[in-house]
Enzyme design. Structure first.
Site, short mmCIF file in Angstrom:
data_model
loop_
_atom_site.label_atom_id
_atom_site.label_comp_id
_atom_site.label_asym_id
_atom_site.label_seq_id
_atom_site.Cartn_x
_atom_site.Cartn_y
_atom_site.Cartn_z
CG ASN A 262 -2.16 8.36 9.35
OD1 ASN A 262 -3.05 9.67 9.19
ND2 ASN A 262 -0.73 9.11 9.06
CG HIS B 221 -6.87 8.95 4.62
ND1 HIS B 221 -6.72 10.65 3.65
CD2 HIS B 221 -5.45 8.22 4.41
CE1 HIS B 221 -5.37 9.51 2.71
NE2 HIS B 221 -4.87 8.77 3.42
NE ARG C 209 -20.11 17.74 -0.63
CZ ARG C 209 -21.29 16.75 -0.49
NH1 ARG C 209 -22.36 17.68 -0.10
NH2 ARG C 209 -21.69 16.06 -1.37
CG HIS D 257 1.62 14.43 6.60
ND1 HIS D 257 2.09 13.61 5.61
CD2 HIS D 257 2.36 15.35 6.30
CE1 HIS D 257 3.10 14.32 4.69
NE2 HIS D 257 3.51 15.00 5.50
NE ARG E 187 0.25 16.20 0.70
CZ ARG E 187 1.36 15.06 0.82
NH1 ARG E 187 1.29 13.56 1.55
NH2 ARG E 187 1.66 14.82 -0.33
NE ARG F 70 -2.69 16.54 -0.40
CZ ARG F 70 -1.60 15.93 -1.51
NH1 ARG F 70 -1.92 13.73 -1.04
NH2 ARG F 70 -0.66 16.33 -2.35
CG HIS F 71 -4.84 15.17 4.68
ND1 HIS F 71 -3.79 15.10 5.50
CD2 HIS F 71 -4.11 14.03 4.28
CE1 HIS F 71 -2.96 14.80 5.75
NE2 HIS F 71 -2.94 14.08 4.08
CD GLU G 134 2.86 10.30 9.08
OE1 GLU G 134 2.34 11.26 8.09
OE2 GLU G 134 2.36 9.50 9.44
CB THR H 188 4.28 9.75 2.45
OG1 THR H 188 3.42 10.60 3.26
CG2 THR H 188 5.95 10.17 2.20
CD GLU I 258 6.22 5.68 10.20
OE1 GLU I 258 6.27 6.78 10.96
OE2 GLU I 258 5.17 5.68 9.04
CG HIS J 158 3.13 4.40 3.13
ND1 HIS J 158 3.07 6.04 3.10
CD2 HIS J 158 3.19 4.46 1.74
CE1 HIS J 158 2.51 6.29 1.86
NE2 HIS J 158 2.52 5.02 1.20
N GLY J 159 0.95 2.35 4.00
CA GLY J 159 0.24 0.72 2.96
C GLY J 159 0.04 -0.93 4.25
N GLY K 6 -2.90 4.09 9.19
CA GLY K 6 -3.85 4.85 8.38
C GLY K 6 -5.22 4.79 7.49
CG HIS K 7 -6.29 3.99 2.68
ND1 HIS K 7 -7.04 3.68 2.40
CD2 HIS K 7 -7.01 5.72 2.28
CE1 HIS K 7 -7.15 3.47 1.22
NE2 HIS K 7 -7.45 4.93 1.61
N1 PXP Z 1 3.98 6.71 8.15
C1 PXP Z 1 3.79 7.27 7.01
C2 PXP Z 1 4.95 8.33 7.33
C3 PXP Z 1 2.79 8.45 6.54
O1 PXP Z 1 3.80 9.40 5.74
C4 PXP Z 1 1.46 7.38 6.02
C5 PXP Z 1 0.96 7.82 4.98
O2 PXP Z 1 0.43 9.17 5.97
C6 PXP Z 1 1.94 6.62 7.29
C7 PXP Z 1 2.98 6.27 7.81
C8 PXP Z 1 0.55 6.14 6.67
O3 PXP Z 1 -0.12 4.64 5.65
P1 PXP Z 1 -1.07 4.27 5.58
O4 PXP Z 1 -2.83 5.84 5.17
O5 PXP Z 1 -1.55 3.98 3.78
O6 PXP Z 1 -2.08 3.92 6.87
#
Ligand code: PXP
Length: 250
Positions: A7, A10, A18, A43, A45, A49-50, A70, A101, A151, A190-191, A212-213
């Site tokens: 993902n 970010h 900027r 994603h 949104r 925002r990104h 997403e 999310t 997911e 996620h996370g 992603g993050h």
């Molecule tokens: N899956 C979904 C559905 C999400 O909304 C996100 C965050 O955009 C991720 C995975 C990735 O999460 P993370 O950035 O915490 O890895």
């Protein structure tokens, strides 16, 4: 065997800080693919925002693996997806004020709206995955509304410690088994980080992990290709090297 979809939201977050043109998420996608990612996730949104519309349009033409979009199950997003035709759409809940999310999509409560979005996307040949908590009613309704995949939301697992960590991984295992038994493809995300991904990758039904993050954070310091390769090594060790990887240290 679990696979990695990176993902790249970010990367766009840094650019939007900027309102400039760098770093370009399109470049990040190329590097992630060269490092072995089997898919790219973004994603789009509602508040942009990104990731921007331009990013999704260019990625559709440049991604050589699979593009997973997403999005909220809104009319605006469904129309964009039907025009751009990603390989997969993941429907997620979305609230303007949230940082990221928070929690899975409640497909039981929003069954009609979700079913309508799934039908419209599937009619154009787009696979639809629903981002849900690993709970029986959500998984069963996901199947009933015609989703191709789910997911599993791993955010609660990612924040758990001690006995709660054991409980959360068990919920993910049971949810994955139930979804697979119904014929749903099972993804998760996620996370997830370099420390907690192995136990999720080791779940036998697991297909794509959307991360992603943590990868983008590491990429800032060591580069995108190395960050992606290191995550793939963790996933491969948990799946090829034997299912049942240990839980992270609490
Ligand atoms: N899956 C979904 C559905 C999400 O909304 C996100 C965050 O955009 C991720 C995975 C990735 O999460 P993370 O950035 O915490 O890895």
């Amino acid at each position: 065997m679990a696979r990695l979809q990176v993902n790249i939201d970010h990367v766009a977050t840094v650019r939007q800080a900027r309102r400039t043109v760098e770093p370009d998420p399109v470049h990040a996608a190329v590097l992630a693919e060269l490092a072995g990612a089997t898919g790219i996730t973004v994603h789009l949104r509602e508040d942009r925002r990104h990731i921007q519309d331009r990013d999704v349009e260019i990625l559709r033409r440049t991604v050589r693996t699979r593009l997973n979009l997403e999005m909220a199950a809104s009319d605006e997003m469904v129309a964009i997806a039907r025009r751009i035709r990603p390989d997969m759409c993941t429907l997620v809940p979305e609230r303007r004020e949230e940082l990221t999310t928070e929690g899975g999509l409640d497909v039981v409560t929003h069954r009609e709206a979700v079913a309508r979005a799934v039908r419209a996307l599937a009619a154009d040949g787009i696979e639809v995955s629903l981002f849900v908590d690993a709970r029986v009613p959500q998984l069963d309704v996901a199947k009933l509304v015609g989703a191709h995949a789910v997911e599993l939301h791993t955010g609660t697992y990612a924040h758990a410690t001690g006995a709660a960590l054991e409980r959360e991984i068990e919920l993910l295992r049971a949810g994955a088994a139930r979804a697979q038994a119904q014929g749903l493809v099972v993804h998760a995300g996620h996370g997830l980080t370099y420390w907690n991904t192995a136990a999720v990758a080791a779940i036998s039904a697991m297909c794509d992990l959307n991360i992603g993050h943590s990868i983008v954070s590491r990429a800032v310091l060591v580069g995108m290709e190395r960050a992606v390769r290191e995550m793939i090594a963790i996933i491969d060790a948990a799946t090829v090297g034997g299912r049942g990887a240990p839980l992270p240290m609490a």
